[in-house]
Design a protein around this motif. Structure first.
Motif, short mmCIF file in Angstrom:
data_model
loop_
_atom_site.label_atom_id
_atom_site.label_comp_id
_atom_site.label_asym_id
_atom_site.label_seq_id
_atom_site.Cartn_x
_atom_site.Cartn_y
_atom_site.Cartn_z
N MET A 43 59.20 -31.63 30.34
CA MET A 43 57.81 -31.34 30.60
C MET A 43 57.00 -32.59 30.27
O MET A 43 57.18 -33.20 29.23
N ASP A 44 56.10 -32.96 31.18
CA ASP A 44 55.17 -34.04 30.92
C ASP A 44 53.86 -33.42 30.42
O ASP A 44 53.38 -32.43 30.98
N VAL A 45 53.30 -34.01 29.37
CA VAL A 45 52.10 -33.48 28.74
C VAL A 45 51.09 -34.61 28.61
O VAL A 45 51.42 -35.70 28.11
N PHE A 46 49.86 -34.35 29.06
CA PHE A 46 48.78 -35.30 28.83
C PHE A 46 48.27 -35.08 27.42
O PHE A 46 47.85 -33.98 27.07
N VAL A 47 48.32 -36.11 26.58
CA VAL A 47 47.84 -36.02 25.21
C VAL A 47 46.63 -36.94 25.05
O VAL A 47 46.59 -38.02 25.64
N TYR A 48 45.65 -36.50 24.25
CA TYR A 48 44.39 -37.22 24.15
C TYR A 48 43.85 -37.27 22.73
O TYR A 48 42.84 -37.89 22.49
N GLY A 49 44.48 -36.63 21.80
CA GLY A 49 43.99 -36.57 20.43
C GLY A 49 45.04 -37.06 19.46
O GLY A 49 45.59 -38.16 19.61
N THR A 50 45.34 -36.23 18.49
CA THR A 50 46.29 -36.61 17.44
C THR A 50 47.67 -36.94 18.00
O THR A 50 48.40 -37.73 17.41
N LEU A 51 48.03 -36.35 19.14
CA LEU A 51 49.37 -36.58 19.69
C LEU A 51 49.48 -37.90 20.45
O LEU A 51 50.53 -38.21 21.01
N THR A 52 48.44 -38.72 20.44
CA THR A 52 48.57 -40.08 20.97
C THR A 52 49.16 -41.00 19.91
O THR A 52 49.53 -42.13 20.21
N GLU A 53 49.25 -40.51 18.68
CA GLU A 53 49.77 -41.30 17.56
C GLU A 53 51.26 -41.02 17.37
O GLU A 53 51.65 -39.89 17.06
N PRO A 54 52.13 -42.02 17.55
CA PRO A 54 53.58 -41.81 17.44
C PRO A 54 54.01 -41.17 16.12
O PRO A 54 54.92 -40.33 16.12
N ASP A 55 53.39 -41.55 15.01
CA ASP A 55 53.79 -40.97 13.73
C ASP A 55 53.55 -39.46 13.71
O ASP A 55 54.35 -38.70 13.18
N ARG A 56 52.42 -39.01 14.28
CA ARG A 56 52.12 -37.59 14.32
C ARG A 56 53.11 -36.85 15.23
O ARG A 56 53.60 -35.79 14.91
N VAL A 57 53.39 -37.43 16.40
CA VAL A 57 54.31 -36.80 17.33
C VAL A 57 55.69 -36.65 16.68
O VAL A 57 56.35 -35.62 16.82
N ALA A 58 56.12 -37.67 15.94
CA ALA A 58 57.43 -37.62 15.28
C ALA A 58 57.49 -36.50 14.23
O ALA A 58 58.58 -36.00 13.94
N GLU A 59 56.35 -36.09 13.68
CA GLU A 59 56.32 -34.97 12.74
C GLU A 59 56.48 -33.63 13.46
O GLU A 59 56.89 -32.65 12.85
N VAL A 60 56.15 -33.59 14.75
CA VAL A 60 56.12 -32.34 15.51
C VAL A 60 57.36 -32.18 16.38
O VAL A 60 57.89 -31.08 16.52
N LEU A 61 57.84 -33.28 16.97
CA LEU A 61 58.92 -33.22 17.95
C LEU A 61 60.13 -34.03 17.49
O LEU A 61 59.98 -35.09 16.89
N ASP A 62 61.30 -33.53 17.84
CA ASP A 62 62.53 -34.27 17.56
C ASP A 62 62.85 -35.27 18.67
O ASP A 62 63.45 -36.31 18.41
N SER A 63 62.48 -34.92 19.90
CA SER A 63 62.83 -35.76 21.03
C SER A 63 61.63 -35.88 21.97
O SER A 63 61.11 -34.86 22.45
N TYR A 64 61.19 -37.09 22.22
CA TYR A 64 60.06 -37.33 23.11
C TYR A 64 60.06 -38.79 23.53
O TYR A 64 60.73 -39.64 22.93
#
Length: 147
Positions: free
Chosen positions: A1-22
């Motif tokens: 799934m492709d997701v347009f992110v515009y807030g906190t999920l533009t920050e790699p460190d935050r995404v790494a806390e939420v997702l295992d693979s991206y």
């Protein structure tokens, strides 16, 4: 799934806390919705928003992070303008401005853009969802991957 992110999920460190693979696919622009600040960032009708396109198969983890089950945010699908090999749609999370203390209005909130249907009143979560759905049906909202 492709997701347009515009807030906190533009920050790699935050995404790494939420997702295992991206993977970040690249910079992107969302047309038809603009950024509105509140307790957390959200979107409102009109304008455009700069962000990033994120690819993951972990939609459940993103839904949990965004509070989809509680109605804080909704995940919607919009057309994706991107080269061949990309999906036709991208997911976008839209937050309820009332719950996020954001200064944003969606058609149907007491203006002539509303239908006057019973669904416009009552349950705030469903009313917000219906207004977002109506706007997306009528407006040219899309994500464009920046070359």
């Amino acid at each position: 799934m492709d997701v347009f992110v515009y807030g906190t999920l533009t920050e790699p460190d935050r995404v790494a806390e939420v997702l295992d693979s991206y993977v970040y696919v690249g910079p992107a622009t969302l047309f038809g919705l603009h950024l509105v600040e509140g307790r957390y960032p959200t979107l409102a009708p009109g304008g455009e928003t700069a962000g990033r396109l994120l690819r993951t198969e972990e939609s459940d983890a993103l839904d949990e992070y965004e509070g989809v089950e509680t109605g804080l945010y909704r995940r919607v699908a919009v057309p994706l303008d991107a080269p061949d090999g990309h999906p036709d749609e991208a997911a976008v999370y839209v937050g309820d401005p009332d719950r996020l203390d954001a200064d944003a209005a969606w058609p149907g909130e007491g203006d002539e853009g509303g239908t006057g249907d019973v669904g416009d009143e009552g349950d705030d979560d469903r009313g917000f969802a219906a207004r977002v759905d109506r706007y997306l049906e009528r407006a040219d909202v899309r994500v464009r991957l920046t070359p």
